[in-house]
Design an enzyme around this catalytic site. Structure first.
Site, PDB file in Angstrom:
ATOM      1  N   THR A 188     -37.427  14.932   0.305  1.00 10.31           N
ATOM      2  CA  THR A 188     -37.014  14.136   1.605  1.00 10.31           C
ATOM      3  C   THR A 188     -36.163  12.888   0.448  1.00 10.31           C
ATOM      4  O   THR A 188     -36.583  11.728   0.537  1.00 10.31           O
ATOM      5  CB  THR A 188     -37.372  13.235   2.239  1.00 10.31           C
ATOM      6  N   LYS A 247     -33.993  15.480   8.642  1.00 12.18           N
ATOM      7  CA  LYS A 247     -35.466  15.360   8.044  1.00 12.18           C
ATOM      8  C   LYS A 247     -35.714  14.463   7.956  1.00 12.18           C
ATOM      9  O   LYS A 247     -37.056  13.464   9.099  1.00 12.18           O
ATOM     10  CB  LYS A 247     -34.713  15.743   6.841  1.00 12.18           C
ATOM     11  N   LYS A 282     -41.491   5.046   3.244  1.00 10.64           N
ATOM     12  CA  LYS A 282     -40.751   5.276   2.569  1.00 10.64           C
ATOM     13  C   LYS A 282     -39.642   6.183   2.861  1.00 10.64           C
ATOM     14  O   LYS A 282     -38.508   5.761   3.418  1.00 10.64           O
ATOM     15  CB  LYS A 282     -40.970   5.938   1.152  1.00 10.64           C
TER      16      LYS A 282
END
Length: 283
Positions: free
Chosen positions: A90, A166, A235
């Site tokens: 990711t 995602k 994050k």
């Protein structure tokens, strides 16, 4: 078909194990030396791992780890023309665009292929794989991805489409965790048992894996060992906001959830499971 695999964390190890069991030749590299993975060839440097590689799979933690291993090291320039790089981490939309451009310049193919699923799902080879990029390249590597995942979702020709998708999913997961934590705090204020409440919602109106899995951790106040660290959740929420800003998509809820994560990190909870975001509301 020779495979190089970078990133042997909680997700990478079971993924490599499945590739080895399927009979693939795999060379592995990790920032921190590890042991095990019988049958894998261990490389001392990223560049050494890429010698003769047909497929590079990366499952590194974040943008910084990807840059260090692939760009700063110069390793990516040693990947032969025609090779396919499958980035299953990711990462930011910006880095996906940069990597795709670098590969195009050098006659290689780049597929963004982030996954849905935690380590037990990776171990079972049941990941949901979100793919975007060159379709013929995907068809070349599809047998490899089918070892790792239950289903492959092709989202478009531009790699960052998979990364944006995602990030959108992870934003929704963070939202679900925050919602459960806030709602549990409400009912606890009225003397209702939190465990009973989570069981109620996760077996009726929200009978879904995210609510069941993260809900169990919230109900039992068990946040270790972390299946996915809260710091990584932050994050991803930050990357989501960056991606939204790039296309003028307003995301006020994501901003609120980012602030909740900041509170958690201020209480030294970044290493706990993402479900620990609910502790903000307990406080």
């Amino acid at each position: 078909m020779n495979i190089a695999f970078f990133g042997l964390g909680a997700m990478g190890i079971p993924m490599v194990t499945n590739l080895l069991r399927a009979g693939y030749a795999v060379t592995v590299w990790n920032r921190t030396p590890k042991e095990g993975l019988d049958g894998a060839v261990w490389a001392d440097t990223p560049a050494a791992a890429l010698a003769g590689t047909d497929i590079l799979i990366t499952m590194l933690a974040d943008d910084n780890a990807n840059r260090a291993a692939l760009l700063d090291s110069g390793a990516l320039d040693t990947l032969k023309p025609g090779a396919v790089h499958i980035n299953m981490a990711t990462i930011s939309v910006e880095l996906a665009q940069e990597l795709a451009a670098r590969h195009r310049e050098n006659g290689r193919y780049y597929l963004a292929a982030p996954v849905l699923g935690r380590p037990p799902v990776a171990q079972a080879g049941q990941l949901q794989i979100l793919v975007a990029g060159d379709l013929p390249a995907l068809e070349r590597v599809r047998p490899v991805l089918e070892v790792l995942g239950q289903q492959i979702w092709y989202l478009g020709e531009t790699p960052e489409q998979a990364n944006a998708t995602k990030l959108a999913v992870n934003f929704m997961i963070g939202s679900a965790i925050a919602t459960m934590g806030e709602a549990a705090g409400l009912v606890e204020g009225y003397g209702v048992d939190k465990k009973l409440f989570i069981d109620l919602i996760s077996s009726t109106v929200f009978a879904a894996p995210i609510y069941k899995g993260y809900g169990k951790s919230i109900a039992e106040d068990v946040y270790e060992p972390a299946g996915f660290k809260l710091s990584l959740g932050l994050k991803d929420i930050r990357l989501t906001l960056d991606a939204g800003g790039a296309v003028q998509a307003k995301m006020p809820l994501a901003t609120t959830i980012r602030d909740l994560h900041d509170d958690s990190l201020a209480h030294n909870e970044g290493q706990l499971d993402w479900a620990a975001l609910a502790k903000v509301f307990t406080r």
